[in-house]
Design a protein around this motif. Structure first.
Motif, PDB file in Angstrom:
ATOM      1  N   GLN A   1      80.575  57.332  46.022  1.00 53.84           N
ATOM      2  CA  GLN A   1      80.798  56.684  44.734  1.00 53.84           C
ATOM      3  C   GLN A   1      81.424  55.298  44.861  1.00 53.84           C
ATOM      4  O   GLN A   1      81.630  54.626  43.856  1.00 53.84           O
ATOM      5  CB  GLN A   1      81.704  57.574  43.865  1.00 53.84           C
ATOM      6  N   LEU A   2      81.730  54.863  46.078  1.00 49.93           N
ATOM      7  CA  LEU A   2      82.443  53.608  46.254  1.00 49.93           C
ATOM      8  C   LEU A   2      81.525  52.404  46.379  1.00 49.93           C
ATOM      9  O   LEU A   2      81.945  51.271  46.143  1.00 49.93           O
ATOM     10  CB  LEU A   2      83.354  53.683  47.489  1.00 49.93           C
ATOM     11  N   GLY A   3      80.268  52.619  46.794  1.00 52.75           N
ATOM     12  CA  GLY A   3      79.338  51.510  46.926  1.00 52.75           C
ATOM     13  C   GLY A   3      79.672  50.615  48.103  1.00 52.75           C
ATOM     14  O   GLY A   3      80.529  50.918  48.937  1.00 52.75           O
ATOM     15  N   GLY A   4      79.004  49.475  48.179  1.00 52.31           N
ATOM     16  CA  GLY A   4      79.263  48.500  49.227  1.00 52.31           C
ATOM     17  C   GLY A   4      79.077  49.077  50.611  1.00 52.31           C
ATOM     18  O   GLY A   4      78.076  49.735  50.915  1.00 52.31           O
ATOM     19  N   TYR A   5      80.045  48.859  51.488  1.00 54.61           N
ATOM     20  CA  TYR A   5      79.980  49.345  52.856  1.00 54.61           C
ATOM     21  C   TYR A   5      79.760  50.843  52.907  1.00 54.61           C
ATOM     22  O   TYR A   5      79.019  51.348  53.751  1.00 54.61           O
ATOM     23  CB  TYR A   5      81.275  48.975  53.588  1.00 54.61           C
ATOM     24  N   PHE A   6      80.374  51.583  51.991  1.00 52.82           N
ATOM     25  CA  PHE A   6      80.316  53.041  52.017  1.00 52.82           C
ATOM     26  C   PHE A   6      78.960  53.578  51.575  1.00 52.82           C
ATOM     27  O   PHE A   6      78.662  54.751  51.793  1.00 52.82           O
ATOM     28  CB  PHE A   6      81.426  53.624  51.142  1.00 52.82           C
ATOM     29  N   ALA A   7      78.147  52.748  50.967  1.00 57.98           N
ATOM     30  CA  ALA A   7      76.823  53.179  50.533  1.00 57.98           C
ATOM     31  C   ALA A   7      75.752  52.861  51.564  1.00 57.98           C
ATOM     32  O   ALA A   7      74.567  53.065  51.314  1.00 57.98           O
ATOM     33  CB  ALA A   7      76.474  52.506  49.216  1.00 57.98           C
ATOM     34  N   GLN A   8      76.160  52.380  52.733  1.00 52.65           N
ATOM     35  CA  GLN A   8      75.228  51.985  53.780  1.00 52.65           C
ATOM     36  C   GLN A   8      75.435  52.845  55.019  1.00 52.65           C
ATOM     37  O   GLN A   8      76.553  53.286  55.312  1.00 52.65           O
ATOM     38  CB  GLN A   8      75.424  50.514  54.139  1.00 52.65           C
ATOM     39  N   ARG A   9      74.354  53.066  55.748  1.00 54.48           N
ATOM     40  CA  ARG A   9      74.435  53.799  57.010  1.00 54.48           C
ATOM     41  C   ARG A   9      74.865  52.860  58.138  1.00 54.48           C
ATOM     42  O   ARG A   9      74.467  51.695  58.165  1.00 54.48           O
ATOM     43  CB  ARG A   9      73.083  54.424  57.348  1.00 54.48           C
ATOM     44  N   HIS A  10      75.661  53.408  59.061  1.00 54.69           N
ATOM     45  CA  HIS A  10      76.157  52.614  60.187  1.00 54.69           C
ATOM     46  C   HIS A  10      76.185  53.479  61.445  1.00 54.69           C
ATOM     47  O   HIS A  10      76.227  54.711  61.359  1.00 54.69           O
ATOM     48  CB  HIS A  10      77.573  52.102  59.913  1.00 54.69           C
ATOM     49  N   LEU A  11      76.206  52.835  62.570  1.00 54.10           N
ATOM     50  CA  LEU A  11      76.436  53.527  63.835  1.00 54.10           C
ATOM     51  C   LEU A  11      77.915  53.357  64.163  1.00 54.10           C
ATOM     52  O   LEU A  11      78.311  52.624  65.061  1.00 54.10           O
ATOM     53  CB  LEU A  11      75.546  52.949  64.938  1.00 54.10           C
ATOM     54  N   GLY A  12      78.750  54.056  63.372  1.00 57.78           N
ATOM     55  CA  GLY A  12      80.190  53.857  63.422  1.00 57.78           C
ATOM     56  C   GLY A  12      80.821  54.368  64.702  1.00 57.78           C
ATOM     57  O   GLY A  12      80.423  55.394  65.252  1.00 57.78           O
ATOM     58  N   ARG A  13      81.849  53.659  65.166  1.00 58.53           N
ATOM     59  CA  ARG A  13      82.599  54.076  66.346  1.00 58.53           C
ATOM     60  C   ARG A  13      84.107  53.874  66.135  1.00 58.53           C
ATOM     61  O   ARG A  13      84.774  54.717  65.600  1.00 58.53           O
ATOM     62  CB  ARG A  13      82.102  53.322  67.593  1.00 58.53           C
TER      63      ARG A  13
END
Length: 594
Positions: free
Chosen positions: A446-458
């Motif tokens: 529900q936050l949008g922006g960065y949180f609405a996108q997929r990432h290869l997070g580390r």
């Protein structure tokens, strides 16, 4: 001239046994905006819950300002060589620290590595971004002496090793450790060869702490597996009949190593002496005092092997108590694939809980501290398991993102396999909002922006980059630019505390701060290691909600000393300096003599 802190007064010109510095800052946050409507189809109790979640999500705001701030950096793993090595899986981390002492936090990023003809394993350079103004950074690694990097590297672990007020930098990686001494003039010097840190095994996670209580920082290094270019078997994804990276069960784990500091910038290996030499496949380490005995404990997150909890003993070496204390295994009683780790009081009972980010098809673990050295796996009861089991969690941080006095949880997620199908690896991050210390709700969708996108997070680290009392987040990704997430949430009142040890090591790792306001207790701790491959700023941020004053603040130092302040106004930054060690026959309590 005197400083007035609550009901305490100290003279700057006198030989005060402790000092406190306050700097008042305005919050400068923007308005929360409108509240989204309840999604269609929700009625009754579900509608009420949906409305509450929407209301909370509407006031939590993060904006990725990396590009606008001048932070342009991409960590790379070398997968383009097509060698399908497990080395490529784990990415690289970051650190937040005011390395030059100008009062503005700076950002450090590991670079990862690559493969050359031979094949050979080569490092990529790291980068240091110095903050030169409000949300403005410039790259200065070359000028600062942080080149060259010797190894394919992962972790960034910072602490003040020589007690000079400037944090030094340890880099973990494949092939050995690298230690840079901060000279206090804006530059570092590589002291790896003279430090005694002779470790050559593959290391990712590490943690600083004073394990033998001699007021000198020591080092715990966790190792992963015995992989090498000559031990790189061919493994196949049977679902697609394609070559893939081998999973960790193919390789043997490695023992950890503990180094004791000699007090002169050098170290000696003491794993057997301290009783910390078990085999692991370590991806996460955190060092802090979990049981309140003023001795640092070490929690180790292992991949496919039981996690370890090294607890200091009143006499004799450390002992692994993870199985007995209930923090070795996952929800089903089997070993998880554990990566990121953090510690904090999630349920508001004043006791420190353990949080672990795990592999897919395994619930992220909330080990709730029930007292008397016993923990309970409470992920299902607190709603953590409700997010599903698709994510592979790495960098994870406990911090109060909305300033309501309860610690929330950020998780950077991203898969490790299927390099031939990259979109399957990118995953959405989590942001668990802490609802009254009883539920953890993932509000990220529900936050949008960065949180609405997929990432290869580390990697992930937290710190107040702009001094407005809110925790900002820095997140690293594999083969994708880093993110600098400015927290634009409107927080009415807050308090920031930074500790400087004197009878304890200057970094004060293992210290605990209890804050009491509006009839509630908050706990802040200074940690070594934590998250995943990353070091967060060691300043402790406390959200106070609508409460404008703190009734009482108690610091429990690793030395056993205690400092107590009362009636503190919100919106302040406190620098608390511990008393020096007491003279023989005189107790040190953190109060001034009559």
């Amino acid at each position: 001239m005197a400083d007035h802190i609550g009901n305490r007064t100290t003279s700057r010109s006198s030989a005060a046994l402790w000092a406190v510095v306050l700097v008042a800052l305005s919050t400068g946050c923007r308005d929360s905006g409108s509240v989204p409507a309840v999604p269609a189809g929700q009625t009754g109790e579900n509608a009420d819950k949906g409305a509450q979640n929407a209301t909370v999500a509407a006031r939590i705001r993060f904006q990725d300002v990396a590009v606008d701030s001048g932070v342009a950096w991409t960590q790379q793993n070398g997968e383009e060589a097509g060698l399908f090595t497990i080395l490529e899986s784990f990415g690289a981390g970051c650190a937040i620290d005011d390395y030059d002492g100008d009062g503005r936090p700076d950002l450090l990023f590991a670079g990862g590595g690559q493969f050359a003809e031979g094949p050979r394993i080569l490092p990529r350079p790291m980068e240091l971004f110095r903050q030169v103004g409000h949300w403005k950074f410039e790259p200065v690694a070359e000028q600062a002496g942080l080149r060259p990097v010797r190894h394919y590297h992962h972790g960034m672990w910072m602490a003040d090793l020589d007690e000079d007020g400037f944090a030094d930098l340890l880099i973990t990686g494949w092939g050995g450790l690298q230690l840079f001494h901060n000279q206090g003039d804006g530059t570092f010097v590589d002291v790896s060869d003279s430090s005694g840190l002779s470790d050559s095994l593959w290391s990712l996670a590490a943690g600083w702490g004073d394990f033998n209580q001699d007021q000198v920082l020591d080092l715990f290094v966790g190792h992963y597996v015995d992989w090498s270019l000559t031990n790189n078997p061919v493994c196949t994804d049977t679902r697609r009949n394609l070559r893939n990276i081998c999973d960790p069960t193919v390789f043997q784990g490695l023992p950890c190593t503990v180094y004791l500091g000699n007090g002169d910038g050098t170290f000696r290996e003491a794993s057997a002496e301290l009783g910390m030499q078990e085999i692991g496949k370590t991806l996460g380490v955190i060092v802090t005092d979990l049981n309140g005995d003023q001795r640092p404990d070490v929690y180790v997150a292992n991949d496919t092997l039981p996690n370890q909890l090294y607890v200091s003993q009143p006499s004799g070496p450390y002992r692994d108590m993870a199985l007995e204390d209930g923090v070795a295994l996952g929800e089903l009683g089997t070993a998880d694939g554990s990566m990121g780790v953090d510690v904090g009081d999630l349920d508001g009972d004043g006791q420190l809980d353990i949080w672990v980010a795990n592999y897919e098809n395994q619930s992220f673990a909330f080990y709730r501290n029930r007292g008397h050295d016993m923990f309970h796996h409470a992920s299902h009861a607190f709603g953590v398991s409700a997010v599903g089991a698709e994510a592979v969690g790495f960098g994870t941080i406990l911090c109060d993102v909305d300033g309501d006095g309860r610690q929330d949880i950020f998780c950077a997620n991203g898969h490790v396999w299927s390099p031939t199908i990259p979109m399957e690896r990118r995953q959405f991050p989590y942001l668990f909002w802490n609802e009254g210390g009883t539920r953890l709700k993932n509000l990220a969708p529900q936050l949008g922006g960065y949180f609405a996108q997929r990432h290869l997070g580390r990697g992930a680290a937290a710190g107040d980059l702009d001094g407005n009392g809110t925790p900002d987040l820095v997140v690293t990704h594999t083969n994708e630019p880093v993110a600098v997430l400015r927290n634009e949430t409107k927080i009415p009142h807050w308090l920031a505390v930074r500790l400087v040890g004197r009878a304890s090591p200057r970094s004060a790792i293992g210290a605990r701060v209890d804050l009491f306001a509006n009839g509630r207790q908050q706990v802040g701790i200074v940690k070594g290691g934590g998250s995943y491959l990353s070091t967060s700023d060691r300043e402790l941020l406390f959200g106070l909600g609508t409460e404008a004053r703190v009734e009482r603040l108690v610091v429990h130092w690793p030395s056993g000393q205690r400092t107590e302040l009362t009636d503190l106004p919100a919106g302040q930054r406190l620098l608390l300096v511990e008393e020096p060690a007491a003279e023989p026959g005189r107790a040190a309590t953190g109060t001034e003599p009559d």
